[in-house]
Design a protein around this motif. Structure first.
Motif, PDB file in Angstrom:
ATOM      1  N   TRP A 213      -4.811  -2.623   0.138  1.00 54.07           N
ATOM      2  CA  TRP A 213      -6.026  -2.079   1.666  1.00 54.07           C
ATOM      3  C   TRP A 213      -7.247  -3.010   1.513  1.00 54.07           C
ATOM      4  O   TRP A 213      -7.272  -3.169   2.935  1.00 54.07           O
TER       5      TRP A 213
ATOM      6  N   GLN B  20      -6.460   7.979   0.927  1.00 56.47           N
ATOM      7  CA  GLN B  20      -5.619   7.423   0.336  1.00 56.47           C
ATOM      8  C   GLN B  20      -4.217   7.442   0.926  1.00 56.47           C
ATOM      9  O   GLN B  20      -3.463   7.061   1.697  1.00 56.47           O
TER      10      GLN B  20
ATOM     11  N   CYS C 165       0.436  -1.246   0.112  1.00 57.45           N
ATOM     12  CA  CYS C 165       0.334   0.143  -0.127  1.00 57.45           C
ATOM     13  C   CYS C 165       0.825   1.409  -0.224  1.00 57.45           C
ATOM     14  O   CYS C 165       0.416   2.036  -0.927  1.00 57.45           O
TER      15      CYS C 165
ATOM     16  N   TRP D 248      -3.363   0.405  -5.416  1.00 52.70           N
ATOM     17  CA  TRP D 248      -3.401  -0.151  -4.055  1.00 52.70           C
ATOM     18  C   TRP D 248      -4.986   0.234  -3.009  1.00 52.70           C
ATOM     19  O   TRP D 248      -5.065  -0.393  -2.221  1.00 52.70           O
ATOM     20  N   THR D 249      -5.829   0.108  -4.075  1.00 53.32           N
ATOM     21  CA  THR D 249      -7.461  -0.660  -3.451  1.00 53.32           C
ATOM     22  C   THR D 249      -7.470  -1.804  -3.134  1.00 53.32           C
ATOM     23  O   THR D 249      -7.986  -2.093  -1.385  1.00 53.32           O
TER      24      THR D 249
END
Length: 501
Positions: free
Chosen positions: A363, A466, A351, A359-360
């Motif tokens: 996460w 973020q 991340c 990134w999502t």
């Protein structure tokens, strides 16, 4: 008024006041010998093996008890085992002054003074390990970290990191029986694990470099006996030197069911170590092109390790139909904690380095791993809190904190029942920590850490971006890291500052 941060700092970082402890000399190791009946002594030794041996398998129980009954065990070692066991189970004969006796043991410096030259003394090393383990979990902080460091370096000096080579070069080691060599192996791998746990918690490099270990993994006594005390090269299994080969050792370990769980424990601890090393690479070489490839390779190897384990290994339920005992079930749960933590920590690292959809996904993976930890925690029997290494509370803390962060992100807040599910997972993990905290100081400090984090984090309003989540990820440290208290106290500032960037 003192704050939770002040309490945490004073508990973890303040050295014990040596002026209030008994004066000790190298010649007075048994000044505080535990005066109890022989029946009480044997009862406490039995309790040691019944309750604490799974966490510290530094003995063969049968061999130790035989030597004990033949008066072949060190009085100093027996006294240490009995005093620690009595303290942890609440057995305190009148006038025993257990706290004073334990302070005496912890203030002793005999190991460094007594081990001179190359002659190994197994009982001295065992006593030193028991005290290092006890101090780390009851008095976590700089002093216990240094004690474990000294123990590890003495293990190197004695040479048990290269146990299979010693008989070839040194006559005194060639004269040691195969059964006693196995006892040294047990001790070495316990030192390996505690070196791993303490440096994970402190965010510092390991003293033991697994690339240079020449000590085999454990073999059962029945296998050694069937080999007439001389296992063949194919029967001796070594820990792979590289992360890439970690999963490949699993099939070889299945041939010895008696030691399979204990050896898998070493393998999963190693998986955590290796992911933490990836973190050090990221920290030191964040802007180099090799980091992304290192992440991918670590992810591939973790996947391979999980799939190499026996069918159903990662199922948190006890396999009663197959005859899995409660003890074996909980030993297996510990390895599930290890693997979930390795994946969780790798997700945290990814991340930090990713953006957008990647990134999502990472996460979301962090949330999944935290949920896996909660599922394993839900299966825990509190009677096993004294039978496993309480260092697994480090895993529970990490899951608690990132579940808390997930509650304030838009991804989690839009999911149906997500917040109530996260709160339930946190409740399960907290209840397990409470059970460990009835015995050990380390989980009590972890609970205090989480309360401090949540108090600071509660002042953050709105849904986290973020960038704000990454600011927390970048600042997160282990609970024995020198900047841990600073991180807990400044979470709100970290998040707010990231919101203005």
């Amino acid at each position: 008024m003192s704050t939770p941060e002040d309490s945490l700092a004073s508990s973890t970082l303040r050295p014990r006041d040596a002026s209030k402890e008994p004066s000790v000399t190298a010649q007075s190791t048994n000044t505080f010998e535990f005066e109890i009946s022989s029946q009480q002594e044997e009862y406490l030794l039995d309790k040691y093996f019944d309750l604490f041996h799974d966490a510290n398998p530094i003995y063969s129980r049968a061999n130790f008890l035989q030597n004990y009954r033949n008066a072949l065990c060190s009085k100093d070692l027996i006294s240490t085992m009995v005093i620690i066991t009595a303290k942890l189970i609440g057995f305190a004969p009148e006038g025993s002054d257990l706290d004073i006796r334990i302070d005496h043991l912890l203030s002793s410096n005999h190991l460094e003074l007594d081990i001179i030259g190359d002659s190994p003394n197994l009982d001295q090393m065992r006593k030193a390990y028991i005290m290092a383990f006890y101090e780390f979990h009851q008095f976590p902080g700089d002093q216990s970290w240094m004690r474990i460091g000294r123990l590890t370096r003495i293990a190197y000096r004695v040479g048990i990191d290269k146990l299979e080579r010693l008989p070839t070069f040194y006559p005194d080691w060639a004269a040691i029986s195969k059964a006693e060599m196995q006892e040294w192996r047990l001790l070495w791998w316990c030192i390996y694990k505690i070196d791993s746990y303490t440096n994970l918690a402190a965010g510092t490099p390991y003293l033991i470099d697994k690339d240079f270990i020449n000590t085999a993994l454990m073999m059962s006594e029945s296998n050694i006996a069937s080999s007439n005390g001389e296992p063949t090269e194919s029967e001796v299994v070594y820990l792979p030197t590289s992360f890439q080969g970690l999963w490949e050792v699993i099939p070889s370990l299945t041939s010895d069911p008696e030691t399979f769980l204990a050896n898998v424990h070493i393998v999963t601890v190693t998986a955590m170590r290796d992911v933490a090393l990836v973190g050090r690479i990221y920290f030191l070489r964040e802007h180099t092109g090799t980091v992304e490839e290192v992440f991918k390779e670590a992810e591939r190897q973790l996947s391979a390790l999980r799939l190499a384990l026996p069918f159903g290994w990662l199922n948190t339920d006890r396999n009663a139909l197959a005859g899995e005992s409660q003890s074996n079930h909980h030993a297996r749960l510990v390895t599930i904690f290890h693997l979930s933590f390795a994946q969780l920590f790798l997700g945290i690292l990814k991340c930090r380095a990713e953006e957008g959809d990647e990134w999502t996904r990472s996460w979301q993976k962090i949330l999944e791993n935290c949920q896996d930890i909660a599922r394993a925690a839900a299966q825990w029997d509190s009677s096993f809190c004294v039978r496993v290494d309480p260092a697994i509370n480090l895993v529970l803390l990490t899951a608690l904190i990132f579940l808390e962060v997930h509650k304030k992100t838009s991804i989690s807040s839009t999911a149906v029942n997500s917040e109530s599910s996260i709160k339930h997972d946190q409740t399960i993990i907290r209840l397990l920590l409470d059970q460990f905290a009835k015995i050990w100081t380390f989980p009590r400090l972890i609970i205090l850490s989480f309360k401090s984090f949540r108090e600071s984090f509660s002042g953050v309003s709105g849904s986290l971006s973020q960038r704000q989540v990454n600011a927390i990820l970048l600042s997160y440290k282990g609970p024995l890291h020198p900047r841990w208290v600073q991180f807990l106290a400044s979470v709100r500032t970290i998040v707010n500052d990231a919101g203005y960037l």
